[in-house]
Design a protein around this motif. Structure first.
Motif: not given
Length: 154
Positions: A40-43, A50-55
């Protein structure tokens, strides 16, 4: 963006519990087969992502990308690609949850998952839709197993 691929499943736990599993991104590698990490990058103000980085490691497709989320309480979550990866160039999708009663006395949830993905690798439309369907069906089965196992421990 290409046509969306859609599939549905019934999960035998309350809608709120299903959405709790969907919103717990740190746990995705345990039940979403191709997800290696989800950070999770921001909530939002309510604490949801609000924003999530996926691998992602889905065999031939290995990538990192960021999805932006829009939540509608415990009934719906939608996402759009905020940051493209080296392979994934477009993505939209979402889960829609609805109370489901099959007359068994168990409070269940009908879950519909829709997904559209654009990739930088040329792929025949039929194969792309088949891959989307496989991704969706695998995700729904993983979500069902995780939510029902969590429901049995509450």
């Amino acid at each position: 963006m290409a046509d969306k691929t859609t599939s549905s499943i019934v999960i035998e736990v309350p809608r709120k519990d299903v959405m709790t599993v969907i919103a717990d991104f740190a746990d995705y590698p345990r039940w979403a087969t191709a997800v290696r990490s989800a950070d999770v990058l921001s909530r939002n103000e309510d604490g949801r992502a609000r924003a999530v980085r996926f691998q992602l490691d889905a065999g031939m497709i290995k990538d990192s990308y960021v999805l932006g989320y829009d939540w509608d309480d415990d009934t719906r979550v939608r996402w759009n690609l905020d940051e493209a990866g080296s392979v994934i160039s477009e993505m939209t999708g979402g889960y829609t949850l609805a109370d489901h009663d099959a007359g068994t006395g168990v409070c269940g949830t009908g879950v519909t998952y829709e997904l559209a993905v654009g990739i930088r690798i040329p792929m025949i439309g039929m194969l792309k839709r088949r891959a989307e369907k496989m991704i969706i069906d695998t995700a729904l089965k993983g979500l069902k197993a995780r939510a029902e196992s969590m429901g049995s421990t509450r």
